[in-house]
Scaffold this motif. Structure first.
Motif, PDB file in Angstrom:
ATOM      1  N   LEU A  16      88.545 -18.607 -66.096  1.00  0.00           N
ATOM      2  CA  LEU A  16      87.193 -19.483 -66.418  1.00  0.00           C
ATOM      3  C   LEU A  16      87.942 -20.002 -67.806  1.00  0.00           C
ATOM      4  CD1 LEU A  16      85.389 -15.857 -67.739  1.00  0.00           C
ATOM      5  CD2 LEU A  16      85.105 -16.789 -65.735  1.00  0.00           C
ATOM      6  N   TYR A  17      87.062 -21.731 -67.134  1.00  0.00           N
ATOM      7  CA  TYR A  17      87.650 -22.697 -68.261  1.00  0.00           C
ATOM      8  C   TYR A  17      85.880 -23.035 -68.525  1.00  0.00           C
ATOM      9  CZ  TYR A  17      92.630 -22.282 -66.650  1.00  0.00           C
ATOM     10  OH  TYR A  17      93.509 -22.323 -65.778  1.00  0.00           O
ATOM     11  N   ILE A  18      85.417 -22.171 -68.316  1.00  0.00           N
ATOM     12  CA  ILE A  18      83.718 -23.018 -68.437  1.00  0.00           C
ATOM     13  C   ILE A  18      83.231 -23.391 -69.825  1.00  0.00           C
ATOM     14  CG2 ILE A  18      83.006 -21.397 -66.283  1.00  0.00           C
ATOM     15  CD1 ILE A  18      81.760 -19.098 -67.759  1.00  0.00           C
ATOM     16  N   PRO A  19      82.660 -23.274 -70.624  1.00  0.00           N
ATOM     17  CA  PRO A  19      82.126 -23.331 -72.182  1.00  0.00           C
ATOM     18  C   PRO A  19      81.771 -22.117 -72.253  1.00  0.00           C
ATOM     19  CG  PRO A  19      81.486 -24.802 -70.837  1.00  0.00           C
ATOM     20  CD  PRO A  19      81.523 -24.504 -69.949  1.00  0.00           C
ATOM     21  N   GLY A  20      82.415 -21.491 -71.725  1.00  0.00           N
ATOM     22  CA  GLY A  20      82.556 -19.958 -72.503  1.00  0.00           C
ATOM     23  C   GLY A  20      80.940 -19.345 -71.451  1.00  0.00           C
ATOM     24  N   PRO A  21      81.471 -17.526 -71.436  1.00  0.00           N
ATOM     25  CA  PRO A  21      82.705 -17.484 -71.899  1.00  0.00           C
ATOM     26  C   PRO A  21      83.225 -17.263 -71.476  1.00  0.00           C
ATOM     27  CG  PRO A  21      80.120 -15.317 -71.104  1.00  0.00           C
ATOM     28  CD  PRO A  21      80.585 -16.858 -70.014  1.00  0.00           C
ATOM     29  N   THR A  22      84.599 -17.219 -72.130  1.00  0.00           N
ATOM     30  CA  THR A  22      86.377 -17.263 -72.042  1.00  0.00           C
ATOM     31  C   THR A  22      87.220 -16.669 -71.839  1.00  0.00           C
ATOM     32  OG1 THR A  22      87.673 -19.519 -72.448  1.00  0.00           O
ATOM     33  CG2 THR A  22      86.508 -17.470 -74.083  1.00  0.00           C
ATOM     34  N   GLU A  23      88.821 -16.653 -71.398  1.00  0.00           N
ATOM     35  CA  GLU A  23      88.996 -15.612 -71.165  1.00  0.00           C
ATOM     36  C   GLU A  23      89.847 -15.228 -72.059  1.00  0.00           C
ATOM     37  OE1 GLU A  23      91.491 -15.487 -67.727  1.00  0.00           O
ATOM     38  OE2 GLU A  23      89.415 -16.471 -67.691  1.00  0.00           O
ATOM     39  N   VAL A  24      89.891 -13.834 -72.457  1.00  0.00           N
ATOM     40  CA  VAL A  24      89.637 -12.203 -73.702  1.00  0.00           C
ATOM     41  C   VAL A  24      91.057 -11.894 -73.431  1.00  0.00           C
ATOM     42  CG1 VAL A  24      88.842 -10.574 -74.175  1.00  0.00           C
ATOM     43  CG2 VAL A  24      87.429 -11.602 -73.522  1.00  0.00           C
ATOM     44  N   ARG A  25      91.685 -12.009 -74.493  1.00  0.00           N
ATOM     45  CA  ARG A  25      93.482 -10.585 -74.305  1.00  0.00           C
ATOM     46  C   ARG A  25      93.069  -9.806 -73.648  1.00  0.00           C
ATOM     47  NH1 ARG A  25      97.317 -12.450 -77.755  1.00  0.00           N
ATOM     48  NH2 ARG A  25      96.808 -14.161 -78.987  1.00  0.00           N
ATOM     49  N   GLU A  26      94.470  -9.364 -72.976  1.00  0.00           N
ATOM     50  CA  GLU A  26      93.741  -7.290 -72.164  1.00  0.00           C
ATOM     51  C   GLU A  26      94.183  -6.328 -73.290  1.00  0.00           C
ATOM     52  OE1 GLU A  26      96.814  -4.449 -69.420  1.00  0.00           O
ATOM     53  OE2 GLU A  26      96.932  -6.871 -69.605  1.00  0.00           O
ATOM     54  N   ASP A  27      94.478  -6.663 -74.486  1.00  0.00           N
ATOM     55  CA  ASP A  27      94.349  -5.688 -75.251  1.00  0.00           C
ATOM     56  C   ASP A  27      93.190  -5.824 -76.483  1.00  0.00           C
ATOM     57  OD1 ASP A  27      95.077  -7.747 -77.072  1.00  0.00           O
ATOM     58  OD2 ASP A  27      95.940  -7.021 -78.463  1.00  0.00           O
ATOM     59  N   VAL A  28      92.510  -6.963 -76.474  1.00  0.00           N
ATOM     60  CA  VAL A  28      91.296  -7.342 -76.212  1.00  0.00           C
ATOM     61  C   VAL A  28      90.442  -6.108 -76.085  1.00  0.00           C
ATOM     62  CG1 VAL A  28      88.898  -8.836 -77.508  1.00  0.00           C
ATOM     63  CG2 VAL A  28      91.511  -8.873 -78.264  1.00  0.00           C
ATOM     64  N   ILE A 320      83.959 -26.997 -57.478  1.00  0.00           N
ATOM     65  CA  ILE A 320      83.770 -26.063 -57.821  1.00  0.00           C
ATOM     66  C   ILE A 320      84.279 -25.130 -57.959  1.00  0.00           C
ATOM     67  CG2 ILE A 320      82.247 -24.682 -59.646  1.00  0.00           C
ATOM     68  CD1 ILE A 320      81.281 -27.163 -61.125  1.00  0.00           C
ATOM     69  N   GLU A 321      83.395 -25.398 -56.148  1.00  0.00           N
ATOM     70  CA  GLU A 321      83.757 -23.977 -55.219  1.00  0.00           C
ATOM     71  C   GLU A 321      84.386 -23.616 -54.385  1.00  0.00           C
ATOM     72  OE1 GLU A 321      81.161 -22.282 -51.132  1.00  0.00           O
ATOM     73  OE2 GLU A 321      80.388 -23.904 -52.477  1.00  0.00           O
ATOM     74  N   THR A 322      85.488 -24.973 -53.803  1.00  0.00           N
ATOM     75  CA  THR A 322      86.655 -24.846 -54.088  1.00  0.00           C
ATOM     76  C   THR A 322      87.315 -24.601 -54.477  1.00  0.00           C
ATOM     77  OG1 THR A 322      85.452 -26.343 -51.842  1.00  0.00           O
ATOM     78  CG2 THR A 322      88.220 -25.685 -52.193  1.00  0.00           C
ATOM     79  N   VAL A 323      87.632 -25.229 -54.994  1.00  0.00           N
ATOM     80  CA  VAL A 323      88.632 -24.716 -56.723  1.00  0.00           C
ATOM     81  C   VAL A 323      88.689 -23.026 -57.219  1.00  0.00           C
ATOM     82  CG1 VAL A 323      89.414 -25.063 -58.963  1.00  0.00           C
ATOM     83  CG2 VAL A 323      89.084 -26.499 -57.789  1.00  0.00           C
ATOM     84  N   SER A 324      86.923 -22.216 -56.789  1.00  0.00           N
ATOM     85  CA  SER A 324      87.125 -21.361 -57.907  1.00  0.00           C
ATOM     86  C   SER A 324      87.703 -20.203 -56.075  1.00  0.00           C
ATOM     87  CB  SER A 324      85.822 -20.627 -57.691  1.00  0.00           C
ATOM     88  OG  SER A 324      85.185 -19.769 -57.389  1.00  0.00           O
ATOM     89  N   ALA A 325      87.507 -20.968 -54.699  1.00  0.00           N
ATOM     90  CA  ALA A 325      87.534 -19.863 -53.605  1.00  0.00           C
ATOM     91  C   ALA A 325      89.143 -19.970 -53.613  1.00  0.00           C
ATOM     92  CB  ALA A 325      87.200 -20.310 -52.373  1.00  0.00           C
ATOM     93  N   GLU A 326      89.950 -21.138 -53.490  1.00  0.00           N
ATOM     94  CA  GLU A 326      91.446 -21.522 -53.356  1.00  0.00           C
ATOM     95  C   GLU A 326      92.487 -21.499 -54.237  1.00  0.00           C
ATOM     96  OE1 GLU A 326      91.695 -25.041 -51.391  1.00  0.00           O
ATOM     97  OE2 GLU A 326      90.518 -25.107 -49.893  1.00  0.00           O
ATOM     98  N   TYR A 327      91.801 -21.488 -55.997  1.00  0.00           N
ATOM     99  CA  TYR A 327      92.570 -21.108 -56.491  1.00  0.00           C
ATOM    100  C   TYR A 327      92.082 -19.930 -58.126  1.00  0.00           C
ATOM    101  CZ  TYR A 327      94.953 -25.412 -55.428  1.00  0.00           C
ATOM    102  OH  TYR A 327      95.617 -26.716 -54.540  1.00  0.00           O
ATOM    103  N   ASP A 328      91.162 -19.473 -57.872  1.00  0.00           N
ATOM    104  CA  ASP A 328      90.257 -18.278 -58.198  1.00  0.00           C
ATOM    105  C   ASP A 328      90.301 -19.067 -59.999  1.00  0.00           C
ATOM    106  OD1 ASP A 328      90.059 -15.776 -56.576  1.00  0.00           O
ATOM    107  OD2 ASP A 328      92.481 -15.718 -56.584  1.00  0.00           O
ATOM    108  N   MET A 329      89.754 -19.859 -59.758  1.00  0.00           N
ATOM    109  CA  MET A 329      89.777 -21.081 -61.448  1.00  0.00           C
ATOM    110  C   MET A 329      88.187 -21.393 -61.097  1.00  0.00           C
ATOM    111  SD  MET A 329      93.095 -22.845 -61.928  1.00  0.00           S
ATOM    112  CE  MET A 329      94.832 -22.350 -61.042  1.00  0.00           C
ATOM    113  N   VAL A 330      87.913 -21.100 -62.295  1.00  0.00           N
ATOM    114  CA  VAL A 330      85.438 -21.857 -62.330  1.00  0.00           C
ATOM    115  C   VAL A 330      85.834 -22.258 -63.878  1.00  0.00           C
ATOM    116  CG1 VAL A 330      83.622 -20.584 -62.888  1.00  0.00           C
ATOM    117  CG2 VAL A 330      85.489 -19.691 -61.674  1.00  0.00           C
TER     118      VAL A 330
END
Length: 370
Positions: A16-28, A320-330
Motif C-alpha cells: 500500500l502506497y495510498i494515503p492510508g491505511p498503510t503497511e503494517v509490521r508483521e509482529d503488529v 493504477i490498475e496496471t501497477v496493481s495487477a503487474e507489481y502488486d502495488m497500490v
C-alpha cells in the motif's frame, strides 16, 4: 440497491502506497491474535495505561491523551461539540478541511470560513487579519495539518503562535494523515486539540483514534452546557484518572497492535521518524518534478503524501490498475471528481523507506512509459 459480494479471502497481497491505511509490521498484526480478555480486568488497565503514556512520551507532550475506538472523524466532530458554543472559524484548502466546516454546520454552529483554492496553504497572517477585523469572538479556529486531498502541509505551528494572542479562542488541529510522520511540538505552539487516526503514519491497523487535549480544552468542556457523550474529553479523561481504562468497550485486539507498534516508534524516536519521512518526501518530490509536477503550493508540500499533477496527461486510473495487477502495488488517484485524473497521490508514510518508494516509482515509470 447494493448487492452482496462474498468475501472469499482469495486475494493477492498488495503493498500500500495510498494515503492510508498503510503497511503494517508483521509482529503488529500478530499482536492482535492474543486470547481475548475483559475490558475491565487489570490486564486492560496495564495495556491501556501503557499505550496512553507511551504516546505522550513519543509525542513529547504534557497534555492529556485519549485513545478511542473510532475513526479520527469522531474527534473532528466531538471537538466542535465539546468546545464551540456558537462561533467557529474553519480554515479550508481542500476536501478534509471543508468537511470540518460541513460537520460544524450540521452541528448547528455558526461557521465562518477562511477559504483557499485547493493546492494553496493556509497563511498565518491571514488568520491574524481575519481575527483582527472580525466582530465575532470565535470559540475555536480549526485547521488541517496535512490536507491529503491536495498534498498541502499547513503551517500549524505559526498559526498556533498567532492564536496565542487570542487566549479565549482554542486551536483545533486535524493531524489525521501526518502525526507520527511529521514532527510537531504540540505544547510549544498552543495546540488545544490535535487528533489522528492510527492507520496513517502510525502504521497500525485501522480502528483507533488518538486525541491530545490541553487543560484549556478540558476546562472549556467542563464549563459547557453540552458536549459529546462518546467523544467527551471530560468523560474519557476522568475515567482514565479513576480506572486507567476507556469508558466504553474498546477494540482490544487493535490496542494490542497499538502497544507493539508504539514500542517500535519509541525505539526509532520521533525526530528520527520525522527525518525518515522527510527523506521519502524529498525523493518523491524530486521524482515528480522530473516526470510531472507537484500540485501543492511550493514550500507547503506534505511530508507524508505527495499529490502529483498529471502534466503528461497519463491515464491515471489505468496506470493504477496496471501497477496493481503487474507489481502488486497500490497508489492513489486524485481526490474527488475535480482531481481524479488531474492528479495522483503517493503515500510515503508509516514504515516505508526511500527504497520502497523507489520501487513504486520504478513501476510507475515502466507502466506509464516515462
Amino acid at each position: 440497491m447494493t448487492e452482496k459480494r462474498e468475501y472469499t479471502g482469495d486475494y493477492a497481497d498488495k503493498t500500500l502506497y495510498i494515503p492510508g491505511p498503510t503497511e503494517v509490521r508483521e509482529d503488529v498484526i500478530e499482536a492482535m491474535a492474543e486470547p481475548m480478555f475483559g475490558h475491565r480486568m487489570d490486564r486492560m488497565t496495564d495495556l491501556y495505561t501503557t499505550i496512553v503514556e507511551d504516546t505522550k512520551t513519543f509525542l513529547g507532550t504534557d497534555n492529556d491523551v485519549i485513545v478511542l475506538t473510532a475513526s479520527g472523524t469522531e474527534f473532528m466532530e466531538s471537538a466542535i461539540l465539546n468546545l464551540v458554543d456558537e462561533d467557529v472559524l474553519v480554515t479550508t484548502c481542500g476536501s478534509f478541511s471543508e468537511r470540518q466546516a460541513n460537520v460544524a454546520e450540521r452541528l448547528g454552529k455558526d461557521v465562518d470560513t477562511l477559504e483557499y483554492e485547493w493546492g494553496q496553504a493556509v497563511k498565518p497572517e491571514d488568520v491574524r487579519a481575519t481575527l483582527e477585523k472580525s466582530d465575532t469572538d470565535y470559540d475555536a479556529v480549526t485547521c488541517v495539518m496535512n490536507e491529503s486531498s491536495t498534498g498541502v502541509r499547513n503551517p500549524i505551528e505559526e498559526i498556533g503562535d498567532v492564536l496565542a494572542d487570542y487566549p479565549d479562542t482554542l486551536f483545533v488541529v486535524d493531524a489525521v494523515s501526518a502525526l507520527g510522520g511529521d514532527f510537531v511540538d504540540i505544547d510549544d505552539h498552543g495546540i488545544d486539540v490535535l487528533f489522528t487516526s492510527v492507520q496513517k503514519a502510525f502504521a497500525m491497523p485501522p480502528g483507533l483514534a488518538v486525541c491530545v487535549v490541553s487543560d484549556d480544552a478540558y476546562e472549556r468542556e467542563i464549563a459547557a452546557e453540552s458536549a459529546s457523550w462518546y467523544g467527551g474529553f471530560q468523560r474519557s479523561l476522568d475515567y482514565y484518572d479513576r480506572k486507567g481504562q476507556t469508558h466504553s468497550t474498546p477494540a482490544i485486539p487493535v490496542i494490542l497492535a497499538y502497544r507493539t507498534q508504539m514500542k517500535h516508534m519509541l525505539d526509532e524516536g520521533h525526530h528520527e521518524r520525522d527525518q525518515r519521512h522527510r527523506e521519502m518526501a524529498e525523493y518523491t518530490r524530486e521524482w515528480a518534478r522530473d516526470h510531472f509536477d507537484m500540485f501543492p503550493e511550493e514550500g507547503y508540500e506534505s511530508q507524508t503524501v505527495s499529490c502529483i499533477e498529471n502534466t503528461r496527461d497519463i491515464d491515471v486510473a489505468e496506470t493504477i490498475e496496471t501497477v496493481s495487477a503487474e507489481y502488486d502495488m497500490v497508489f492513489s488517484n486524485g481526490y474527488g471528481s475535480t482531481l481524479g485524473e488531474r492528479t495522483f497521490r503517493i503515500g510515503h508514510m508509516g514504515e516505508h523507506t526511500v527504497e520502497s518508494i523507489e520501487t513504486l516509482t520504478d513501476a510507475i515509470e515502466d507502466v506509464a512509459g516515462l
